[in-house]
Design a protein around this motif. Structure first.
Motif, PDB file in Angstrom:
ATOM      1  N   GLY A 262     -41.316 -34.896 -25.578  1.00 28.46           N
ATOM      2  CA  GLY A 262     -40.487 -36.085 -25.505  1.00 28.46           C
ATOM      3  C   GLY A 262     -39.512 -36.032 -24.347  1.00 28.46           C
ATOM      4  N   ASP A 263     -38.614 -37.001 -24.287  1.00 25.73           N
ATOM      5  CA  ASP A 263     -37.577 -37.010 -23.251  1.00 25.73           C
ATOM      6  C   ASP A 263     -36.617 -35.849 -23.485  1.00 25.73           C
ATOM      7  OD1 ASP A 263     -38.691 -39.272 -22.187  1.00 25.73           O
ATOM      8  OD2 ASP A 263     -37.344 -40.644 -23.256  1.00 25.73           O
ATOM      9  N   ASN A 264     -36.244 -35.196 -22.387  1.00 28.12           N
ATOM     10  CA  ASN A 264     -35.269 -34.102 -22.449  1.00 28.12           C
ATOM     11  C   ASN A 264     -35.679 -33.036 -23.475  1.00 28.12           C
ATOM     12  OD1 ASN A 264     -33.744 -35.650 -20.628  1.00 28.12           O
ATOM     13  ND2 ASN A 264     -32.689 -36.689 -22.323  1.00 28.12           N
ATOM     14  N   PHE A 265     -36.983 -32.685 -23.487  1.00 27.58           N
ATOM     15  CA  PHE A 265     -37.454 -31.700 -24.477  1.00 27.58           C
ATOM     16  C   PHE A 265     -36.994 -30.287 -24.129  1.00 27.58           C
ATOM     17  CE2 PHE A 265     -40.632 -31.108 -21.217  1.00 27.58           C
ATOM     18  CZ  PHE A 265     -41.017 -29.777 -21.322  1.00 27.58           C
ATOM     19  N   ALA A 266     -36.575 -30.081 -22.850  1.00 28.25           N
ATOM     20  CA  ALA A 266     -36.139 -28.742 -22.440  1.00 28.25           C
ATOM     21  C   ALA A 266     -35.230 -28.859 -21.231  1.00 28.25           C
ATOM     22  CB  ALA A 266     -37.345 -27.861 -22.118  1.00 28.25           C
ATOM     23  N   THR A 267     -34.482 -27.760 -20.992  1.00 27.67           N
ATOM     24  CA  THR A 267     -33.609 -27.671 -19.824  1.00 27.67           C
ATOM     25  C   THR A 267     -34.038 -26.475 -18.990  1.00 27.67           C
ATOM     26  OG1 THR A 267     -31.760 -28.616 -21.052  1.00 27.67           O
ATOM     27  CG2 THR A 267     -31.239 -27.421 -19.023  1.00 27.67           C
ATOM     28  N   MET A 268     -34.142 -26.665 -17.674  1.00 27.63           N
ATOM     29  CA  MET A 268     -34.499 -25.562 -16.789  1.00 27.63           C
ATOM     30  C   MET A 268     -33.307 -24.617 -16.658  1.00 27.63           C
ATOM     31  SD  MET A 268     -36.954 -24.285 -14.901  1.00 27.63           S
ATOM     32  CE  MET A 268     -38.072 -25.617 -14.435  1.00 27.63           C
ATOM     33  N   LEU A 269     -33.505 -23.358 -17.062  1.00 32.57           N
ATOM     34  CA  LEU A 269     -32.434 -22.360 -16.999  1.00 32.57           C
ATOM     35  C   LEU A 269     -32.568 -21.451 -15.787  1.00 32.57           C
ATOM     36  CD1 LEU A 269     -32.274 -21.252 -20.750  1.00 32.57           C
ATOM     37  CD2 LEU A 269     -30.833 -22.926 -19.581  1.00 32.57           C
ATOM     38  N   VAL A 270     -33.805 -21.007 -15.525  1.00 32.56           N
ATOM     39  CA  VAL A 270     -34.044 -20.036 -14.449  1.00 32.56           C
ATOM     40  C   VAL A 270     -35.218 -20.527 -13.610  1.00 32.56           C
ATOM     41  CG1 VAL A 270     -34.731 -17.674 -13.882  1.00 32.56           C
ATOM     42  CG2 VAL A 270     -33.181 -18.099 -15.807  1.00 32.56           C
ATOM     43  N   ASN A 271     -35.041 -20.550 -12.291  1.00 31.47           N
ATOM     44  CA  ASN A 271     -36.126 -20.863 -11.366  1.00 31.47           C
ATOM     45  C   ASN A 271     -35.657 -20.520  -9.956  1.00 31.47           C
ATOM     46  OD1 ASN A 271     -38.281 -21.875  -9.876  1.00 31.47           O
ATOM     47  ND2 ASN A 271     -38.583 -23.607 -11.258  1.00 31.47           N
ATOM     48  N   PRO A 272     -35.776 -19.239  -9.559  1.00 31.53           N
ATOM     49  CA  PRO A 272     -35.262 -18.812  -8.253  1.00 31.53           C
ATOM     50  C   PRO A 272     -35.868 -19.583  -7.091  1.00 31.53           C
ATOM     51  CG  PRO A 272     -35.820 -16.914  -9.624  1.00 31.53           C
ATOM     52  CD  PRO A 272     -36.343 -18.118 -10.324  1.00 31.53           C
ATOM     53  N   ASN A 273     -37.109 -20.067  -7.250  1.00 30.58           N
ATOM     54  CA  ASN A 273     -37.772 -20.777  -6.162  1.00 30.58           C
ATOM     55  C   ASN A 273     -37.459 -22.274  -6.146  1.00 30.58           C
ATOM     56  OD1 ASN A 273     -39.369 -18.584  -4.979  1.00 30.58           O
ATOM     57  ND2 ASN A 273     -40.377 -18.559  -6.966  1.00 30.58           N
ATOM     58  N   ARG A 274     -36.891 -22.787  -7.239  1.00 30.31           N
ATOM     59  CA  ARG A 274     -36.508 -24.206  -7.314  1.00 30.31           C
ATOM     60  C   ARG A 274     -35.101 -24.332  -7.874  1.00 30.31           C
ATOM     61  NH1 ARG A 274     -40.274 -28.235  -7.456  1.00 30.31           N
ATOM     62  NH2 ARG A 274     -38.423 -29.533  -7.312  1.00 30.31           N
ATOM     63  N   PRO A 275     -34.102 -23.890  -7.114  1.00 28.98           N
ATOM     64  CA  PRO A 275     -32.719 -23.983  -7.614  1.00 28.98           C
ATOM     65  C   PRO A 275     -32.281 -25.415  -7.869  1.00 28.98           C
ATOM     66  CG  PRO A 275     -32.764 -23.432  -5.272  1.00 28.98           C
ATOM     67  CD  PRO A 275     -34.165 -23.320  -5.758  1.00 28.98           C
ATOM     68  N   ASP A 276     -32.995 -26.400  -7.240  1.00 28.03           N
ATOM     69  CA  ASP A 276     -32.634 -27.801  -7.443  1.00 28.03           C
ATOM     70  C   ASP A 276     -32.930 -28.269  -8.863  1.00 28.03           C
ATOM     71  OD1 ASP A 276     -35.357 -27.309  -6.409  1.00 28.03           O
ATOM     72  OD2 ASP A 276     -35.631 -29.467  -6.758  1.00 28.03           O
ATOM     73  N   LEU A 277     -33.799 -27.518  -9.595  1.00 28.60           N
ATOM     74  CA  LEU A 277     -34.159 -27.920 -10.955  1.00 28.60           C
ATOM     75  C   LEU A 277     -33.295 -27.272 -12.029  1.00 28.60           C
ATOM     76  CD1 LEU A 277     -38.079 -27.857 -10.800  1.00 28.60           C
ATOM     77  CD2 LEU A 277     -36.567 -29.840 -10.684  1.00 28.60           C
ATOM     78  N   ILE A 278     -32.499 -26.273 -11.662  1.00 29.68           N
ATOM     79  CA  ILE A 278     -31.706 -25.551 -12.660  1.00 29.68           C
ATOM     80  C   ILE A 278     -30.678 -26.502 -13.290  1.00 29.68           C
ATOM     81  CG2 ILE A 278     -30.033 -23.696 -13.014  1.00 29.68           C
ATOM     82  CD1 ILE A 278     -31.492 -22.101 -10.900  1.00 29.68           C
ATOM     83  N   GLY A 279     -30.665 -26.509 -14.631  1.00 36.72           N
ATOM     84  CA  GLY A 279     -29.753 -27.368 -15.372  1.00 36.72           C
ATOM     85  C   GLY A 279     -30.300 -28.763 -15.614  1.00 36.72           C
ATOM     86  N   LYS A 280     -31.488 -29.076 -15.032  1.00 37.40           N
ATOM     87  CA  LYS A 280     -32.057 -30.410 -15.198  1.00 37.40           C
ATOM     88  C   LYS A 280     -32.849 -30.499 -16.508  1.00 37.40           C
ATOM     89  CE  LYS A 280     -30.674 -32.035 -11.231  1.00 37.40           C
ATOM     90  NZ  LYS A 280     -31.608 -32.268 -10.138  1.00 37.40           N
ATOM     91  N   LYS A 281     -32.790 -31.677 -17.146  1.00 38.63           N
ATOM     92  CA  LYS A 281     -33.575 -31.945 -18.345  1.00 38.63           C
ATOM     93  C   LYS A 281     -35.005 -32.311 -17.932  1.00 38.63           C
ATOM     94  CE  LYS A 281     -29.957 -31.639 -21.115  1.00 38.63           C
ATOM     95  NZ  LYS A 281     -29.823 -30.595 -22.141  1.00 38.63           N
ATOM     96  N   LEU A 282     -35.959 -31.889 -18.742  1.00 36.49           N
ATOM     97  CA  LEU A 282     -37.366 -32.117 -18.418  1.00 36.49           C
ATOM     98  C   LEU A 282     -37.993 -33.104 -19.391  1.00 36.49           C
ATOM     99  CD1 LEU A 282     -38.526 -28.453 -17.666  1.00 36.49           C
ATOM    100  CD2 LEU A 282     -37.546 -30.134 -16.104  1.00 36.49           C
ATOM    101  N   ASN A 283     -38.978 -33.867 -18.861  1.00 36.24           N
ATOM    102  CA  ASN A 283     -39.704 -34.855 -19.653  1.00 36.24           C
ATOM    103  C   ASN A 283     -41.172 -34.451 -19.704  1.00 36.24           C
ATOM    104  OD1 ASN A 283     -41.194 -37.255 -20.423  1.00 36.24           O
ATOM    105  ND2 ASN A 283     -39.308 -38.407 -20.028  1.00 36.24           N
ATOM    106  N   ASP A 284     -41.797 -34.505 -20.887  1.00 32.03           N
ATOM    107  CA  ASP A 284     -43.178 -34.035 -20.998  1.00 32.03           C
ATOM    108  C   ASP A 284     -44.190 -35.031 -20.447  1.00 32.03           C
ATOM    109  OD1 ASP A 284     -43.055 -35.968 -22.940  1.00 32.03           O
ATOM    110  OD2 ASP A 284     -44.106 -34.798 -24.467  1.00 32.03           O
ATOM    111  N   ASN A 285     -43.745 -36.226 -20.017  1.00 27.86           N
ATOM    112  CA  ASN A 285     -44.650 -37.198 -19.412  1.00 27.86           C
ATOM    113  C   ASN A 285     -44.821 -36.972 -17.912  1.00 27.86           C
ATOM    114  OD1 ASN A 285     -45.636 -38.908 -21.486  1.00 27.86           O
ATOM    115  ND2 ASN A 285     -43.588 -39.793 -21.681  1.00 27.86           N
TER     116      ASN A 285
END
Length: 652
Positions: A262-285
């Motif tokens: 669903g919407d905001n099903f998870a939050t990106m916590l760690v991603n050394p190669n994509r620091p722009d995604l850290i803290g962002k909410k993810l959508n499964d669509n």
């Protein structure tokens, strides 16, 4: 007067050498070129198979690596959690001992002057004012006899009967604490409690308790695990964000809010190669570059098995375009995290390109070396063939001069017929030699190209080179042995020599045997070699006769397309003579042909396949030169030729 037609006729015979030489050269070049072509195609198939296996091995290895990396991270998380809980228990145990020591000190100082009730009030007064951990930490004191709570961080609970308190699973808190104290002096339990500043929700709390025997009290304190867990997560996130996973190895961690997506099903916590995604909410669509909703796929795998490999297209660091990628997702249930690592397939493609470049370079070198070997072998065989051709030419010239100098026309004709027959036999024998050279040349070509290919790949074992050279030497010996057989046939002299009859038969079989085999004709050799028969013969003459008869049998079996064809040789000794029989299953000789079988120029073959001289000259050799007999009969299988040769007494 000399016959003027004889030189012209012999001149035509001599030119017969040119097509023979041409045939040998074409055969050698065709054989070696074909073998090289086949070998190159085999090596190409090997390269394709090797690349295919390398792809499978790469995928297997990389999947194992990312699986190993993720589970190393999980082990690290479990270890840190275990250490954190140990540290927390140690801290709580220290705090509970402080409370116990305070109570014990007050009790010892006032036990002789104050009542138990007064001492209890003093202990409660001291413990109730102690706060720690930003106000979350406090002491709770419960009377074991009355079950009344004397002090607590939540004031509303003071004076309450502890038996009324239950955790989120409706389990009585007091009874659980009593059971824990039965096992340990300082006991630990996990229960759900309200926080002093949040009475709307119960939080899991690690409780440490101790019994104060003098006043029959239970003293306890604790720490809320969500606070500890938050501290733990922050520690792990900071650690993993700075973790070096190695070249082209990727780690990312999601804080899972809803495993159903669903919407905001998870939050990106760690991603050394994509620091722009850290803290962002993810959508499964979310769809990858090919329109695949890969997040739904890995969530389905996590719900079913707790882990899954997923392939999708994603942006690779330092690249603008999307690249195919495979990731391994694992559900870390304690923290409700998704830990994942992956690899990009273009790393595989780079390896494949390097491998193909190396193999193509090796293949080109092999082709060049193979062509050089073809030229070398062709030069070798052509040289040998030219030498033999000159010997044939000299022999013919010798006999031509002898024939021209003869005055008797009948003798001239007989010698001419003899030479015509010999030339035809020589042509057949050279054809046999070409057949017998095919296999050795094939083996030599395969062995040499194999050595070169192993050298190019860097897998040549020096210890195997002598064995490979021994194979080549054996094949060259076989080529030389074949030439010696033919050379001995050319060196025929009109003189009798004593020899073993079985050996002369073997010479003929060595020359004609491979032709039989190539045409699928079974040779039934019933010769008894354990009882050698000595005989005086002119070298080569009996061999020529046997080759003539066997070749006639081969021709008739091929012409009639006999199923399961065979030629059978037998040898018996009877009184003072040896009888050689050659039988085939070609159906026999017609009765109107039998009486003309050994006539001069008589043949049932087409003009391009026979001259009618072979059996006639065989008859002349057996009857006039070797004082024997040659005749034929029909059997139930086919034709059977008999050659009777006198042994020593009768020859003398």
């Amino acid at each position: 007067m000399k016959n003027s037609k004889i030189p012209n006729l012999l001149s035509k015979q001599k030119r017969f050498i040119v097509p023979i030489l041409t045939l040998v050269i074409i055969s050698i070049i065709t054989i070696t070129s074909s073998v090289t072509y086949i070998n190159i195609n085999i090596q190409k198939q090997y390269i394709k198979q090797n690349i295919k296996e390398s792809k499978i091995e790469f995928l297997k290895r990389e999947k194992e690596l990312i699986h190993q990396k993720v589970h190393q991270i999980n082990k690290s998380i479990n270890f840190v959690m275990t250490q954190k809980e140990k540290t927390l228990k140690k801290d709580l145990k220290a705090k509970i001992r402080i409370a116990f020591n305070i109570a014990y000190d007050i009790y010892n100082r006032h036990k002789d002057e104050l009542s138990d009730d007064e001492i209890r009030k003093k202990i409660i007064k001291h413990l109730s004012v102690i706060k720690f951990n930003d106000g979350r930490g406090y002491y709770c004191v419960v009377d074991l006899k009355t079950k009344v709570i004397y002090t607590h961080g939540i004031k509303e609970l003071i004076g309450t009967n502890v038996l009324k308190l239950k955790d989120a699973k409706e389990v009585g808190i007091f009874n659980a604490n009593i059971k824990a104290l039965e096992k340990d002096k300082i006991a630990f339990t996990k229960r759900y409690y309200y926080k002093p500043n949040d009475k709307t929700k119960k939080y899991q709390k690690l409780i440490s308790i101790i019994k104060f025997e003098p006043l029959n009290l239970i003293i306890g304190t604790g720490e809320y695990l969500d606070v500890v867990e938050e501290e733990l997560k922050n520690y792990l996130i900071n650690r993993f964000n700075h973790l070096n996973m190695g070249k082209n190895k990727y780690l990312f961690i999601l804080d899972l809010h809803n495993i159903n997506g669903g919407d905001n099903f998870a939050t990106m916590l760690v991603n050394p190669n994509r620091p722009d995604l850290i803290g962002k909410k993810l959508n499964d669509n979310y769809e990858d570059g090919k329109g695949k909703k890969f997040r739904k796929e890995f969530l389905e795998g996590l719900r079913q098995k707790g882990e899954i490999y997923t392939k999708y297209w994603y942006k690779k660091p330092n690249y603008k375009e999307l690249k195919p990628k495979m990731s391994y997702f694992y559900l870390q249930k304690d923290l409700n995290w998704v830990v994942a690592s992956g690899f990009y397939f273009d790393d595989l493609e780079k390896q494949i390109i390097e491998m193909e470049t190396h193999f193509n370079k090796s293949l080109n070198n092999m082709i060049i070396d193979s062509l050089l070997w073809v030229l070398f072998l062709s030069f070798f065989v052509v040289t040998v063939t030219v030498i033999i051709s000159f010997k044939i030419d000299r022999t013919i010239k010798k006999y031509t001069n002898e024939v021209i100098n003869l005055t008797d026309k009948n003798m001239q004709k007989e010698l001419l017929l003899f030479e015509q027959s010999k030339m035809a036999n020589m042509g057949a024998m050279i054809g046999n030699i070409v057949h017998q050279w095919k296999q050795p040349l094939n083996v030599i070509s395969l062995t040499t190209t194999g050595i070169q290919f192993k050298k190019e790949l860097g897998i040549l074992d020096v210890e195997t080179i002598p064995k490979e050279m021994e194979v080549i030497t054996n094949q060259i010996y076989h080529l030389t042995n074949t030439l010696d057989t033919f050379k001995n046939f050319l060196k025929e002299k009109k003189e009798f020599k004593e020899m073993l009859l079985q050996d002369r038969i073997n010479v003929a079989l060595n020359i004609s045997g491979l032709v039989l085999k190539d045409n699928g004709i079974e040779l039934k050799n019933n010769i008894n070699y354990s009882n050698p028969i000595k005989i005086s013969l002119i070298i080569g003459e009996l061999t020529e006769v046997l080759i003539n008869v066997i070749n006639n049998a081969i021709d008739i079996l091929i012409e009639k397309k006999i199923k399961e064809p065979w030629v059978q040789l037998d040898l018996i000794q009877e009184d003072n003579k040896a009888i050689i029989s050659i039988e085939d299953n070609g159906g026999g000789i017609p009765s109107d042909v039998m009486s003309k079988l050994f006539d001069k120029y008589f043949t049932t073959k087409n003009d391009d396949k026979g001259t009618g001289l072979g059996l006639h000259m065989s008859y002349q050799i057996i009857t006039k030169s070797l004082n024997g007999k040659i005749y034929a009969e029909n059997t139930e299988n086919g034709a059977k030729f008999f050659i009777e040769l006198p042994l020593k007494d009768e020859q003398n």
